[in-house]
Write an enzyme that holds these catalytic residues in place. Structure first.
Site, PDB file in Angstrom:
ATOM      1  CD1 TRP A 101      -2.293  -2.159   1.698  1.00 53.55           C
ATOM      2  CD2 TRP A 101      -2.995  -1.106  -0.149  1.00 53.55           C
ATOM      3  NE1 TRP A 101      -3.322  -2.887   1.154  1.00 53.55           N
ATOM      4  CE2 TRP A 101      -3.770  -2.277   0.027  1.00 53.55           C
ATOM      5  CE3 TRP A 101      -3.256  -0.298  -1.247  1.00 53.55           C
ATOM      6  CZ2 TRP A 101      -4.793  -2.646  -0.867  1.00 53.55           C
ATOM      7  CZ3 TRP A 101      -4.270  -0.662  -2.135  1.00 53.55           C
ATOM      8  CH2 TRP A 101      -5.022  -1.811  -1.935  1.00 53.55           C
ATOM      9  CG  ASP A 169      -3.417   4.151   3.817  1.00 47.40           C
ATOM     10  OD1 ASP A 169      -4.502   3.956   4.404  1.00 47.40           O
ATOM     11  OD2 ASP A 169      -3.071   3.528   2.789  1.00 47.40           O
ATOM     12  CE  LYS A 193      -8.733  -3.009   3.167  1.00 42.47           C
ATOM     13  NZ  LYS A 193      -7.959  -2.078   2.369  1.00 42.47           N
TER      14      LYS A 193
HETATM   15  C1  LIG Z   1      -7.372  -1.505   1.359  1.00 43.47           C
HETATM   16  C2  LIG Z   1      -6.308  -0.486   1.519  1.00 43.47           C
HETATM   17  C3  LIG Z   1      -6.175   0.586   0.637  1.00 43.47           C
HETATM   18  C4  LIG Z   1      -7.040   0.743  -0.601  1.00 43.47           C
HETATM   19  O1  LIG Z   1      -8.314   1.044  -0.258  1.00 43.47           O
HETATM   20  P1  LIG Z   1      -9.452   1.348  -1.367  1.00 43.47           P
HETATM   21  O2  LIG Z   1     -10.533   1.881  -0.515  1.00 43.47           O
HETATM   22  O3  LIG Z   1      -9.754   0.043  -2.028  1.00 43.47           O
HETATM   23  O4  LIG Z   1      -8.897   2.328  -2.314  1.00 43.47           O
HETATM   24  C5  LIG Z   1      -5.188   1.522   0.868  1.00 43.47           C
HETATM   25  N1  LIG Z   1      -4.388   1.426   1.946  1.00 43.47           N
HETATM   26  C6  LIG Z   1      -4.472   0.407   2.816  1.00 43.47           C
HETATM   27  C7  LIG Z   1      -3.556   0.361   3.995  1.00 43.47           C
HETATM   28  C8  LIG Z   1      -5.444  -0.579   2.638  1.00 43.47           C
HETATM   29  O5  LIG Z   1      -5.548  -1.589   3.512  1.00 43.47           O
END
Ligand SMILES: *Cc1c(COP(=O)(O)O)cnc(C)c1O
Length: 357
Positions: A101, A169, A193
Site C-alpha cells: 500500500w 493511511d 476494513k
Molecule cells: C485496502 C487499503 C487501501 C485501498 O483502499 P481502497 O478503498 O480500495 O482504495 C489503501 N491502503 C491500505 C492500507 C489498505 O488496507
C-alpha cells in the site's frame, strides 16, 4: 449460520449493527421509507451524518481545528488527492515504503510531484515497517506520508514519528487504538476494513492544510470544498455513513478505543502465541512490528497452505487466504471480529498440525 469472516476487506461488521440495520431497513423510525431512499439534506439523514462526525470526534478526541470528512474513491483516491492538494510546485514530500500500500502511495505521489523515500523496507521478508530511527528525512518536506498498518504484509507502526505535517493511511487500523490526532496533519481510511461497508473514505484533516491547495485543482478534489460543505458538496453515500454511525455507537457503548485496543491486543496475542508455539507455522512479520489487525503466517509449503485454507473454510473459518500478491495465510481480526472466532481458528490450527505435521 454466520461465518467467522477473516477477510481483509470488505470485512466483518458487528452482528448487532447488521441486525439493527435489518430491523429498520424498510421503515426508518416511522418515516415509511428506508434511510437509503431519503434526501441527503433531509432531517433524518442530517441527524445521522452529524452524529457520526460527533461520535468519531469523541472516540478519537479530535482537537479543535480539525475536520472529519466523508469522501469517495477509496483510500486509493487519497493517494492522488494528498499530493494534488498539499505538495506545492518545487516542494518535495517524504514517504516511507513499507509494503504494497505504501508503494502505491509513493507511485501516485511521483506522478504529481517530487517524492523522497525516507525509508524503504517494503520488499523485506520477514516484513516490517521502518523504525523511527532509520528515517532519512529531508528538511522542509511538504509532508511525511506513512502507512500505519500494511494490510497485506501484516506489519504495523506501534509509535509514530514526529513531523510538522504527518500524514497516515490508516485504512486497516483506524479506531483500533487510541490516537493523538494532534500529531497528524491528515489521516485517512477506506471504510471497508475497520469501519463499515465499502463506499466511503474517512478523512481527518487539520483545516489550515486545506489552504495550501492550488487554484487549478478541480473543486470536488479539494479538501477545502469538503470542509466548508460538511462533506455534503455532492451526494454523500448515505447508507455507508448510516452503517458507520451504528458502528461508532457500538464502539462508544463498548467503552471506546481503550477497551477496543485491549481486546485487539488480546486477540492478536492469542494467535501469535499459537503461531510461535510450533515450528509448523511461521509468522510473516518481524515480531516487534506485528500487526494486531492482519495476522500473516506461512506453512512449509504452498500445497499445505491451500489444504489449510480449504479445510478451514469447511469449518466455517472463511477468508484466510493471503493476498494474491504474496500468498500464505492471513487472518484479519478487526474490531468487529469476535474472540470466539480466534479461538476456533487456534483449535483448527492445532488439529491441522496434528494431522499434517
Ligand atoms: C485496502 C487499503 C487501501 C485501498 O483502499 P481502497 O478503498 O480500495 O482504495 C489503501 N491502503 C491500505 C492500507 C489498505 O488496507
Amino acid at each position: 449460520m454466520r461465518a467467522y469472516n477473516f477477510s481483509a476487506g470488505p470485512s466483518t461488521i458487528p452482528e448487532e449493527v447488521l441486525k439493527e440495520a435489518q430491523a429498520e431497513l424498510l421503515d426508518y423510525q416511522g418515516t415509511g421509507m428506508s434511510i437509503m431512499e431519503m434526501s441527503h439534506r433531509g432531517a433524518a439523514y442530517s441527524a445521522i451524518h452529524d452524529e457520526t462526525i460527533a461520535n468519531i470526534k469523541q472516540l478519537l478526541n479530535v482537537p479543535e481545528g480539525y475536520s472529519v470528512l466523508f469522501m469517495t474513491g477509496g483510500a486509493s483516491s487519497q493517494f492522488a488527492l494528498i499530493p494534488l492538494n498539499l505538495l506545492g510546485e518545487g516542494q518535495t514530500a517524504d514517504y516511507t515504503d513499507s509494503g504494497a500500500w505504501a508503494t502505491k502511495a509513493v507511485k501516485e505521489g511521483q506522478l504529481l510531484g517530487n517524492v523522497h523515500v525516507a525509508a524503504d523496507c517494503g520488499k523485506e521478508i520477514p516484513t516490517r515497517v521502518p523504525s523511527i530511527d532509520e528515517l532519512d528525512l529531508i528538511d522542509d518536506a511538504a509532508y511525511l506520508h506513512i502507512t500505519s498498518n500494511e494490510t497485506i504484509s501484516g506489519a504495523q507502526w506501534k509509535d509514530f514519528p514526529e513531523h510538522d505535517c504527518l500524514i497516515a493511511d490508516m485504512s486497516s487500523d483506524i479506531l483500533s487504538r487510541p490516537l493523538d490526532v494532534s500529531k497528524f496533519g491528515l489521516i485517512y481510511a477506506g471504510a471497508q476494513k475497520n469501519l463499515g461497508p465499502a463506499g466511503i473514505t474517512l478523512v481527518i484533516i487539520k483545516d489550515e492544510l486545506a489552504e495550501r491547495c492550488p487554484d487549478t485543482v478541480p473543486t470536488i478534489m479539494r479538501y477545502k470544498t469538503h470542509i466548508t460543505s460538511n462533506s455534503l458538496y455532492n451526494t454523500v453515500p448515505t447508507f455507508p455513513v448510516y452503517i458507520l454511525c451504528l458502528v461508532t455507537r457500538w464502539l462508544l457503548a463498548k467503552g471506546g478505543l481503550e477497551g477496543m485496543q485491549k481486546q485487539n491486543e488480546e486477540k492478536a496475542a492469542k494467535l501469535y502465541t499459537a503461531i510461535d508455539s510450533t515450528d509448523f507455522y511461521t509468522g510473516t512479520a518481524v515480531k516487534e512490528y506485528r500487526s494486531n489487525m492482519n495476522i500473516t503466517f506461512r506453512i512449509a509449503n504452498e500445497e499445505l497452505e491451500s489444504k489449510f485454507i480449504a479445510e478451514a473454510s469447511e469449518r466455517n473459518l472463511k477468508g484466510l487466504k493471503g493476498h494474491r500478491s504474496v500468498g500464505g495465510i492471513r487472518a484479519s481480526i478487526y474490531n468487529a471480529f469476535p474472540v470466539e472466532g480466534v479461538d476456533a481458528l487456534i483449535s483448527f490450527m492445532k488439529e491441522f498440525e496434528a494431522n499434517n505435521g
